[in-house]
Design a protein around this motif. Structure first.
Motif, PDB file in Angstrom:
ATOM      1  N   ARG A  40       0.815  -1.215   0.000  1.00 37.14           N
ATOM      2  CA  ARG A  40       0.000   0.000   0.000  1.00 37.14           C
ATOM      3  C   ARG A  40       0.849   1.266   0.000  1.00 37.14           C
ATOM      4  O   ARG A  40       0.586   2.189  -0.763  1.00 37.14           O
ATOM      5  CB  ARG A  40      -0.917  -0.001   1.209  1.00 37.14           C
ATOM      6  N   SER A  41       1.886   1.291   0.837  1.00 37.63           N
ATOM      7  CA  SER A  41       2.692   2.518   0.886  1.00 37.63           C
ATOM      8  C   SER A  41       3.410   2.714  -0.441  1.00 37.63           C
ATOM      9  O   SER A  41       3.486   3.832  -0.951  1.00 37.63           O
ATOM     10  CB  SER A  41       3.672   2.449   2.044  1.00 37.63           C
ATOM     11  N   THR A  42       3.922   1.603  -1.018  1.00 37.77           N
ATOM     12  CA  THR A  42       4.580   1.738  -2.307  1.00 37.77           C
ATOM     13  C   THR A  42       3.601   2.231  -3.362  1.00 37.77           C
ATOM     14  O   THR A  42       3.951   3.027  -4.238  1.00 37.77           O
ATOM     15  CB  THR A  42       5.173   0.392  -2.743  1.00 37.77           C
ATOM     16  N   GLY A  43       2.340   1.731  -3.266  1.00 41.52           N
ATOM     17  CA  GLY A  43       1.321   2.198  -4.202  1.00 41.52           C
ATOM     18  C   GLY A  43       1.170   3.703  -4.131  1.00 41.52           C
ATOM     19  O   GLY A  43       1.068   4.373  -5.164  1.00 41.52           O
ATOM     20  N   ILE A  44       1.209   4.241  -2.910  1.00 43.94           N
ATOM     21  CA  ILE A  44       1.055   5.690  -2.781  1.00 43.94           C
ATOM     22  C   ILE A  44       2.235   6.422  -3.412  1.00 43.94           C
ATOM     23  O   ILE A  44       2.053   7.392  -4.155  1.00 43.94           O
ATOM     24  CB  ILE A  44       0.877   6.066  -1.295  1.00 43.94           C
ATOM     25  N   TYR A  45       3.481   5.913  -3.168  1.00 44.73           N
ATOM     26  CA  TYR A  45       4.636   6.575  -3.818  1.00 44.73           C
ATOM     27  C   TYR A  45       4.496   6.546  -5.330  1.00 44.73           C
ATOM     28  O   TYR A  45       4.736   7.534  -6.015  1.00 44.73           O
ATOM     29  CB  TYR A  45       5.951   5.877  -3.476  1.00 44.73           C
ATOM     30  N   VAL A  46       4.137   5.351  -5.827  1.00 45.49           N
ATOM     31  CA  VAL A  46       4.074   5.194  -7.280  1.00 45.49           C
ATOM     32  C   VAL A  46       3.070   6.161  -7.867  1.00 45.49           C
ATOM     33  O   VAL A  46       3.350   6.856  -8.851  1.00 45.49           O
ATOM     34  CB  VAL A  46       3.691   3.741  -7.633  1.00 45.49           C
TER      35      VAL A  46
END
Lengths: 526, 294
Positions: free
Chosen positions: B188-194
């Protein structure tokens, strides 16, 4: 007279029925089967045997059952969808009689046309699983092409659907070529691009009416001499006939061999389908072409209904709206396509005063359906049942107090409801009897297995004697007056009892006590 | 039109398409979601930049920054609505696609309600100087500025993805999302960065394209379709493929405009894309589908 003496550990036998004891401690949950649907009392009436001509298929799939309470024969309709379809279509057919506003009638025609398009589109998206976003473009191409030909060569109106179907076939073949190589999102994105390409071409092309914002002047089946109302009425029923034709097409593609083949080979499971001997590639091409021909026919009809075509047929917004229609209803269901179309068209055409807000409402419904529902509105029932079963099993696993009584689910299934109360009573009685087992009682029994006993012992013995025959303990004299052993009865005539253990008792009293100890142990363990 | 200027306009277009396509490509390969709200991000970023220019200052740097920040914020919002709640649910691919489409529908209508249908223009960001290099080639400010700023942001993004811890996480997600999750990378956090990064790229693309076009609620559609096509042609999930495809399609567009006329641009582009896809169904440098099964 008599003097009543009681030992110190005497317990009042009435205590068993004290409210504090008999109160049902386990939480009773309102679980069960509420039968809210209609059960037809008649059996063998002609309606149930109604069959489609020349087939063995019955119109309504029913199941005969006996009412467990009064043992009357009843019939349940297993699949009620034909009833709903008939009622819904009847309502739709009768709706124009009560509608006065012309705009609403026009919206009804638009609804029927879009429902027909969505049904054909559902064949590729739902049944075949080809995520083609170019299906509206097939309709547009057929509408433009047939309208242009009709204007150029003065063709009669009834030729337009046929021309449209030919154009649809050609266009469908062209867009099917990349479909043979690409899959999944590659194809979806490509077809989205093709749609935009058509729109830009049509908007800029002079032949297709770039100046007038559409191509108009195609011949119409609506006679010019008729009054406005009558034209609207005729238009509505013509569109409804188109929708019913699309429903039949959906049924005969999705419900027959071709549909079975396609649903057996969804995306990412093609390899398995191929291994089982399913030729999914040719099936996909076939369904794509069938759907394209049907969409082309609808396009031709569109041209003759609206007397032309406009570039909005290719617009991204239209693709979005149509996707919203089939997604809200649920992918892969005819009723989903029709009801989704109804909802979206109602919001779009009826709440027209809302302005952009109505499109936002459609977007919100779409978003909500996608985020919360797995199969659209018509998948809600299944999803709710799955959720309820999950909750049920969670509750069942958290129930701490068990002991022979029936679980709620078991209780609803069992035929003999007396069993529920018998087992509950048995459990309460055992709970009480367990409190009577003390060292003194056992000692008393050891000293004198037969004869008069204290009340506690007598109650225990009465309970033990009342037990069922199978696995009931008994003693057998292996050597008369010298060797006794404990056996357990089988409970079945002709089946020999089994020997419980190899302990040998020297006399009858010891053996009686041995049986008593085993029973006490079983009681305490239950 | 002569060759050098065709080449120049082709490369300028390629830079903008590259920005869009790389965003779509990274989103697809790391999150498994086709972001159809990219057009909304684009239009929203254009409006953000326009408001900056209108309300505060017309300085080029600030306007660009406003566009980038708005784009990143919209990207994060799309992620919060369409990725976080359903990324682990069944049938996420199709549901994510439809959810982003719904967001794009809602968002464009909201923009229409808020700003009205008339198009807005951005001030020129890079001044209006010219630099004549020989007789045929004239370097205009907007072309040079577009090229430089998109290359700069693209370079920064790629360097960040190569060199930083977060970039490593994103690349791990692109390779294998399950493996990345097992190694302790938060999906989820990586999704937000992406989504923030790709939104920022779209924001820059929006500000740059709005030099020549206008800002309107529906202005994001064509760039999104072009970006998607470029990403498709280059192979979803491949940065280098997207760059090659952007160059090819940019040149195609410039050549078509020069020799055939503007209305044939989409047709020639799609012919090129279909030919490429028929030869290589996964795009020019696309990965096999096995790499992205989630």
């Amino acid at each position: 007279m008599f003097k009543v003496t009681r030992s110190e550990n005497w317990k009042n036998p009435q205590d068993v029925w004290a409210p504090a004891v008999t109160r049902w401690k386990a939480r009773m949950l309102p679980v069960g089967r509420l039968r809210w649907y209609y059960k037809a009392p008649a059996q063998g009436s002609a309606l149930w045997r109604l069959r489609y001509p020349f087939t063995r298929r019955t119109v309504l799939r029913t199941r005969g059952v006996y009412n467990p309470k009064n043992l009357r024969a009843e019939r349940t309709i297993v699949d009620r969808r034909p009833v709903y379809w008939a009622l819904g279509l009847m309502l739709l057919a009768l709706a124009p009689l009560s509608i006065e506003s012309g705009a609403l009638m026009a919206a009804g025609s638009v609804f029927c046309i879009y429902a027909a398009i969505n049904l054909c589109w559902m064949l590729t998206i739902g049944t075949a699983g080809i995520f083609s976003l170019a299906s509206p473009a097939v309709v547009g191409a057929a509408a433009y092409g047939s309208a242009w030909l009709a204007i150029q060569y003065g063709l009669p109106w009834w030729s337009l659907p046929f021309i449209g179907s030919v154009i649809g076939l050609v266009f469908g073949t062209v867009i099917a070529i990349p479909a043979t190589r690409l899959d999944g999102f590659y194809y979806a994105l490509l077809t989205l691009g093709i749609n935009e390409l058509c729109r830009v071409y049509v908007v800029q092309s002079r032949a297709f009416g770039s100046a007038t914002g559409g191509l108009y002047g195609a011949p119409s089946y609506l006679p010019e001499s008729w009054a406005e109302n009558e034209q609207l009425m005729l238009g509505f029923y013509a569109c409804m006939a188109l929708m019913i034709a699309a429903l039949f097409l959906y049924r005969f593609v999705n419900g027959t061999r071709l549909g079975r083949i396609l649903r057996a080979a969804p995306e990412k499971k093609e390899a398995f389908a191929e291994a089982t001997g399913i030729d999914f590639r040719s099936a996909r091409v076939r369904v794509f072409l069938i759907s394209s021909i049907a969409l082309g026919t609808i396009g031709g009809f569109y041209a003759t209904h609206f007397r032309g075509a406009s570039p909005t047929l290719f617009s991204f917004d239209l693709v979005l709206m149509m996707l919203a229609m089939i997604v809200i209803g649920g992918l892969g269901r005819a009723e989903g396509a029709v009801v989704g179309t109804l909802i979206v068209i109602f919001i779009e055409k009826y709440l027209i005063d809302w302005g952009p807000a109505r499109l936002i409402l459609i977007g919100l419904i779409m978003l909500g359906v996608v985020l919360f529902l797995r199969g659209g509105l018509f998948g809600m029932k299944q999803q709710f049942r799955a959720w309820r079963n999950k909750k049920k099993s969670e509750r069942r696993s958290t129930r701490a107090e068990k002991g022979g009584e029936m679980l709620p689910e078991e209780a609803t299934e069992t035929r003999d409801k007396d069993q529920i109360y018998a087992r509950r009573f048995d459990k309460q009685q055992r709970d009480f009897l367990k409190t009577l087992v003390t060292d003194e009682v056992i000692e008393e029994h050891r000293l004198r297995p037969l004869g008069q006993h204290s009340e506690q012992l007598e109650r225990l013995l009465v309970y033990f004697r009342r037990g069922v025959q199978n696995d009931k303990y008994a003693i057998v004299a292996t050597v008369p007056f010298r060797e006794y052993r404990v056996i357990a009865l089988s409970g079945f005539r002709g089946v020999a009892p089994r020997v419980v253990d190899d302990k040998v008792y020297a006399n009858e009293d010891e053996a009686y006590h041995g049986v008593f100890l085993r029973r006490v142990q079983d009681l305490l363990e239950s | 039109m002569e060759w050098p200027s065709i080449l120049l306009s082709g490369i300028t277009l390629a830079a903008i398409y590259g920005l869009l396509a790389i965003g779509i490509s990274i989103t697809w390969s790391s999150l498994g979601m086709v972001n159809m709200a990219y057009g909304l991000t684009f239009a929203g970023a254009g409006y953000g930049a326009w408001m900056m220019a209108e309300q505060f200052s017309e300085s080029g740097m600030l306007v660009i920054a406003a566009g980038i920040v708005t784009g990143a914020v919209i990207g994060v919002i799309v992620c919060l609505i369409a990725f976080i709640p359903i990324h682990d649910k069944p049938n996420f691919n199709v549901r994510g696609l439809i959810a982003t489409l719904a967001i794009s529908l809602i968002g464009t209508q909201l923009l229409l309600m808020a700003f009205g249908p008339q198009a807005k223009t951005l001030p020129s960001l890079f001044g209006d100087w010219q630099w004549e290099l020989g007789e045929e080639l004239v370097l205009t400010a907007d072309k040079v500025g577009t090229l430089l700023s998109s290359l700069l942001l693209l370079g920064l993004t790629l360097a960040w993805m190569k060199g930083s811890r977060r970039g490593l996480e994103i690349r791990a997600m692109m390779m294998n999302p399950y493996g990345a999750a097992i190694c302790g990378i938060g999906v989820r956090s990586t999704g937000i960065y992406v989504m923030a990064i790709t939104g920022a790229l779209a924001g820059l693309g929006a500000v740059l394209l709005c030099q020549t076009y206008f800002v309107s609620p529906f202005s994001g559609l064509t760039p999104m379709i072009k970006g998607v096509s470029v990403a498709l042609c280059g192979g979803l999930g491949s940065v280098s493929g997207a760059l090659i495809a952007a160059c090819i399609l940019g040149l195609t567009e410039a050549l078509t405009t020069a020799y055939l006329g503007g209305q044939y641009v989409l047709i020639t582009q799609f012919i090129v894309i279909i030919i490429v896809l028929l030869i290589r169904p996964r795009g020019i440098a696309g990965m096999l589908d096995k790499a992205r099964e989630a």
